[in-house]
Write a protein that holds these residues in place. Structure first.
Motif, PDB file in Angstrom:
ATOM      1  N   HIS A  13       0.947  -1.186  -0.468  1.00  0.00           N
ATOM      2  CA  HIS A  13      -0.048  -0.146  -0.049  1.00  0.00           C
ATOM      3  C   HIS A  13       1.023   0.959   0.086  1.00  0.00           C
ATOM      4  N   LEU A  14       1.260   1.760  -1.172  1.00  0.00           N
ATOM      5  CA  LEU A  14       1.713   3.326  -1.043  1.00  0.00           C
ATOM      6  C   LEU A  14       0.810   4.531  -1.410  1.00  0.00           C
ATOM      7  N   VAL A  15       1.227   5.224  -0.699  1.00  0.00           N
ATOM      8  CA  VAL A  15       0.506   6.749  -0.560  1.00  0.00           C
ATOM      9  C   VAL A  15       1.902   7.988  -0.311  1.00  0.00           C
ATOM     10  N   SER A  16       1.066   8.803  -2.059  1.00  0.00           N
ATOM     11  CA  SER A  16       1.717   9.182  -2.152  1.00  0.00           C
ATOM     12  C   SER A  16       1.450  11.326  -2.017  1.00  0.00           C
ATOM     13  N   LEU A  17       2.298  11.804  -0.982  1.00  0.00           N
ATOM     14  CA  LEU A  17       1.420  12.919  -0.537  1.00  0.00           C
ATOM     15  C   LEU A  17       1.964  14.257  -1.223  1.00  0.00           C
ATOM     16  N   GLY A  18       1.501  15.672  -1.735  1.00  0.00           N
ATOM     17  CA  GLY A  18       1.757  16.281  -2.217  1.00  0.00           C
ATOM     18  C   GLY A  18       1.605  17.048  -3.741  1.00  0.00           C
ATOM     19  N   CYS A  19       3.305  17.633  -3.602  1.00  0.00           N
ATOM     20  CA  CYS A  19       3.450  17.670  -5.988  1.00  0.00           C
ATOM     21  C   CYS A  19       2.766  16.494  -6.641  1.00  0.00           C
ATOM     22  N   THR A  20       2.898  16.396  -7.882  1.00  0.00           N
ATOM     23  CA  THR A  20       2.694  15.912  -9.380  1.00  0.00           C
ATOM     24  C   THR A  20       4.396  15.913  -8.551  1.00  0.00           C
ATOM     25  N   LYS A  21       5.885  16.190  -8.294  1.00  0.00           N
ATOM     26  CA  LYS A  21       6.965  15.761  -9.313  1.00  0.00           C
ATOM     27  C   LYS A  21       7.057  14.488  -7.939  1.00  0.00           C
ATOM     28  N   ASN A  22       6.257  14.557  -6.464  1.00  0.00           N
ATOM     29  CA  ASN A  22       6.917  13.088  -5.499  1.00  0.00           C
ATOM     30  C   ASN A  22       5.706  12.291  -6.288  1.00  0.00           C
ATOM     31  N   LEU A  23       4.963  11.802  -7.454  1.00  0.00           N
ATOM     32  CA  LEU A  23       3.985  11.012  -7.430  1.00  0.00           C
ATOM     33  C   LEU A  23       5.130  10.112  -8.690  1.00  0.00           C
ATOM     34  N   VAL A  24       6.242  10.661  -9.392  1.00  0.00           N
ATOM     35  CA  VAL A  24       7.212   9.970 -10.381  1.00  0.00           C
ATOM     36  C   VAL A  24       7.726   9.654  -9.751  1.00  0.00           C
ATOM     37  N   ASP A  25       8.667   9.723  -8.242  1.00  0.00           N
ATOM     38  CA  ASP A  25       9.841   9.113  -7.541  1.00  0.00           C
ATOM     39  C   ASP A  25       8.817   7.955  -6.934  1.00  0.00           C
ATOM     40  N   SER A  26       7.558   7.898  -6.509  1.00  0.00           N
ATOM     41  CA  SER A  26       6.605   6.757  -6.135  1.00  0.00           C
ATOM     42  C   SER A  26       6.392   5.902  -7.249  1.00  0.00           C
ATOM     43  N   GLU A  27       5.980   6.267  -7.637  1.00  0.00           N
ATOM     44  CA  GLU A  27       6.534   4.969  -9.430  1.00  0.00           C
ATOM     45  C   GLU A  27       7.632   3.816  -8.938  1.00  0.00           C
ATOM     46  N   VAL A  28       8.601   4.812  -9.323  1.00  0.00           N
ATOM     47  CA  VAL A  28       9.930   4.579  -9.328  1.00  0.00           C
ATOM     48  C   VAL A  28       9.912   3.400  -8.832  1.00  0.00           C
ATOM     49  N   MET A  29       9.843   3.670  -6.891  1.00  0.00           N
ATOM     50  CA  MET A  29       9.297   2.288  -5.970  1.00  0.00           C
ATOM     51  C   MET A  29       9.006   1.869  -5.923  1.00  0.00           C
ATOM     52  N   LEU A  30       7.312   2.171  -6.742  1.00  0.00           N
ATOM     53  CA  LEU A  30       6.336   0.908  -6.931  1.00  0.00           C
ATOM     54  C   LEU A  30       6.763  -0.135  -8.083  1.00  0.00           C
ATOM     55  N   GLY A  31       8.573   1.022  -9.260  1.00  0.00           N
ATOM     56  CA  GLY A  31       8.813  -0.268 -10.021  1.00  0.00           C
ATOM     57  C   GLY A  31       9.997  -1.373  -9.503  1.00  0.00           C
ATOM     58  N   LYS A  32       9.798  -0.766  -8.492  1.00  0.00           N
ATOM     59  CA  LYS A  32      11.596  -1.270  -7.776  1.00  0.00           C
ATOM     60  C   LYS A  32      10.438  -2.949  -7.245  1.00  0.00           C
ATOM     61  N   LEU A  33       9.720  -2.858  -6.488  1.00  0.00           N
ATOM     62  CA  LEU A  33       8.585  -3.842  -5.956  1.00  0.00           C
ATOM     63  C   LEU A  33       7.616  -3.754  -6.724  1.00  0.00           C
ATOM     64  N   GLU A  35       6.767  -7.542  -7.463  1.00  0.00           N
ATOM     65  CA  GLU A  35       6.657  -8.311  -7.431  1.00  0.00           C
ATOM     66  C   GLU A  35       5.451  -8.522  -6.134  1.00  0.00           C
ATOM     67  N   TYR A  36       5.246  -7.226  -5.276  1.00  0.00           N
ATOM     68  CA  TYR A  36       4.142  -7.615  -4.685  1.00  0.00           C
ATOM     69  C   TYR A  36       2.965  -6.444  -5.275  1.00  0.00           C
ATOM     70  N   LYS A  37       2.184  -6.955  -4.840  1.00  0.00           N
ATOM     71  CA  LYS A  37       0.558  -6.566  -5.334  1.00  0.00           C
ATOM     72  C   LYS A  37      -0.250  -5.210  -4.769  1.00  0.00           C
ATOM     73  N   LEU A  38      -0.101  -4.606  -5.367  1.00  0.00           N
ATOM     74  CA  LEU A  38      -0.747  -3.068  -5.129  1.00  0.00           C
ATOM     75  C   LEU A  38      -1.718  -3.221  -4.574  1.00  0.00           C
ATOM     76  N   THR A  39      -2.521  -2.738  -3.196  1.00  0.00           N
ATOM     77  CA  THR A  39      -3.308  -2.488  -2.446  1.00  0.00           C
ATOM     78  C   THR A  39      -4.267  -1.635  -1.730  1.00  0.00           C
ATOM     79  N   THR A 140       1.317   4.964 -12.285  1.00  0.00           N
ATOM     80  CA  THR A 140      -0.018   5.068 -11.855  1.00  0.00           C
ATOM     81  C   THR A 140      -1.831   5.815 -12.289  1.00  0.00           C
ATOM     82  N   GLY A 141      -2.557   5.454 -11.604  1.00  0.00           N
ATOM     83  CA  GLY A 141      -3.633   6.622 -12.576  1.00  0.00           C
ATOM     84  C   GLY A 141      -3.726   6.885 -13.752  1.00  0.00           C
ATOM     85  N   SER A 142      -3.578   5.908 -14.635  1.00  0.00           N
ATOM     86  CA  SER A 142      -3.854   6.063 -16.340  1.00  0.00           C
ATOM     87  C   SER A 142      -3.318   5.274 -17.240  1.00  0.00           C
ATOM     88  N   ASN A 143      -3.515   4.914 -18.028  1.00  0.00           N
ATOM     89  CA  ASN A 143      -3.424   3.905 -19.646  1.00  0.00           C
ATOM     90  C   ASN A 143      -3.302   4.757 -19.671  1.00  0.00           C
TER      91      ASN A 143
END
Length: 447
Positions: A13-33, A35-39, A140-143
């Motif tokens: 479970h990942l929560v990204s707070l603040g600006c859109t710039k944080n979102l990019v870094d959150s997406e990098v973390m999701l890429g490194k993880l 093998e985990y199922k997002l929930t 995240t959030g768009s295809n």
């Protein structure tokens, strides 16, 4: 007979707070993880990550409240991670005061998050992480839409901003890296892009290129498959009339002009160390607005130390006259480590709040005018999904608008014989305004 059972997939479970710039870094973390199922079930997640924001007091409070609430709800043996700007800025204090958190990391180890989680190890790298074309992101959030980060850090010296103190000086990605990443995303089906950083108009200046954004626009226009793009966070002293013209002449980049002004009074711009005289600033804004189908967005700070009633009234008058398409106002936040923090000419909190409310009301009126001006016009939109308002309404946004920032349009009628597809572009006609939402009818599908 022996039967081997597969281990159940662990969840994240990942929560990204603040600006859109944080979102990019959150997406990098999701890429490194990956093998985990997002929930969204934070109570049963095996790993919980909060990518925090530490820009102003309200963002800090949101970050702390979020992580404490998640701690109270999480299951035993889960791993709770605090990452991002707030964690970086106050690393010593937070590690002492929040024993509930298993892993602390700042803004330098997004690409090592898998190691830190596995080892339950806290780490703060001295360098700020900057995403590049080798990082596999989970968008995240768009295809069809993706944010792309141009740089980290900032060379500006704004009186109210603490970002350079924990993110350092400007550090741009190479143009080659950006082009590789965008081409890779296009190959995966992404057609709409938003380019972001703390100071986008300074892109490549640290690498000796004065017109980095113009070079970027030239390169992006040559990539087949991109339909639309926009640039967020232009800075006054590094934005030229030539850059505005380049954006306006582009067949790919929308006439989207996002420049946080913070103020318009000459005395306040000097106190805020904004690096641009008021006449030049007004010239830039007028040039942006003069472009066909332009969309102009900004932000302001109310109650900065030294702001007089006359300064504030001048600001209100300018906002009323200019009629920004979108704007935000923030109450001044006293941030340690900034020159404004040392300024003794503080404005009382009660007056700050009053000014923010007054300016917010003016902005609400100008936003409404911008929306009303769309009624009867035809334009292109991306259709995202069913709306949260009603199952028979579809949620869309004008192609010039930034996702989740500039609002949504409700599609309530379809004049074509085809079923509307999510993630595709359509030409629509705006028919009316319901509250702060435009209603529109689909006319035809775009190529």
């Amino acid at each position: 007979m022996n039967f081997s059972k597969e281990k159940p997939q662990k969840s994240l479970h990942l929560v990204s707070l603040g600006c859109t710039k944080n979102l990019v870094d959150s997406e990098v973390m999701l890429g490194k993880l990956s093998e985990y199922k997002l929930t969204n079930d934070n109570e049963n997640a095996d790993i919980i990550i909060v990518n925090t924001c530490g820009f102003i007091d309200s963002a800090k409070e949101e970050s702390i409240n979020t992580i404490l609430n998640l701690h109270e709800q999480r299951k035993k043996d889960s791993v709770l991670v605090m990452a991002g700007c707030l964690s970086e800025r106050y690393k010593e204090e937070l590690q002492k005061e929040l024993p509930e958190i298993d892993v602390f990391t700042g803004v330098g180890d997004y690409d090592r998050i898998d190691e830190l989680v596995q080892q339950k190890q806290s780490n703060f790298k001295n360098e700020v992480f900057l995403a590049n074309d080798t990082n596999e992101r989970v968008i995240t959030g768009s295809n069809y839409h993706a944010y792309v980060k141009l740089s980290e850090g900032c060379n500006q010296a704004c009186s109210f901003c603490a970002i350079p103190s924990f993110k350092g000086k400007l550090h741009s990605r190479t143009l080659e890296s950006l082009v590789k990443e965008v081409k890779s995303l296009v190959a995966k089906g992404y057609v709409d892009f938003s380019f972001v950083s703390q100071d986008s108009s300074s892109f490549l200046r640290d690498l000796g290129h004065k017109d980095g954004l113009i070079d970027l626009i030239n390169e992006i226009e040559n990539i087949e498959g991109i339909k639309t793009a926009r640039i967020l966070y232009l800075y006054p002293s590094t934005t030229s009339l030539d850059l505005i013209d380049k954006i306006a002449d582009s067949k790919v980049f929308e006439n989207y002009f996002d420049m946080p002004l913070q103020h318009i009074s000459a005395s306040m711009l000097k106190i805020m160390k904004r690096g641009k005289g008021v006449e030049k600033l007004r010239e830039l804004m007028s040039h942006m607005k003069s472009k066909p189908n332009s969309f102009v967005r900004t932000t302001f700070i109310a109650g900065h130390p030294g702001e007089t009633q006359e300064d504030f009234e001048e600001l209100c008058k300018y906002v009323e006259e200019f009629k920004f398409d979108r704007a935000n106002v923030f109450s001044y936040s006293d941030e340690e480590g900034t020159t404004a923090y040392e300024n003794q000419n503080k404005v009382a909190q009660e007056i700050i709040d009053q000014r923010a409310e007054t300016l917010g009301e003016i902005i609400a009126d100008t936003t409404l005018i911008s929306l009303e001006n769309e009624i009867g016009k035809t334009f292109e939109v991306y259709v995202d999904n069913q709306s949260d308002e009603h199952e028979y309404l579809l949620s869309a946004r004008k192609t010039i608008w930034a996702p989740e920032i500039d609002g949504e349009i409700y599609i309530n009628d379809n004049e074509t014989d085809e079923q509307i597809e999510f993630g595709k572009r359509y030409k629509v006609k705006a028919t009316q305004l319901a509250g702060d939402k435009l209603l529109a009818t689909v006319i035809e599908k775009c190529n």
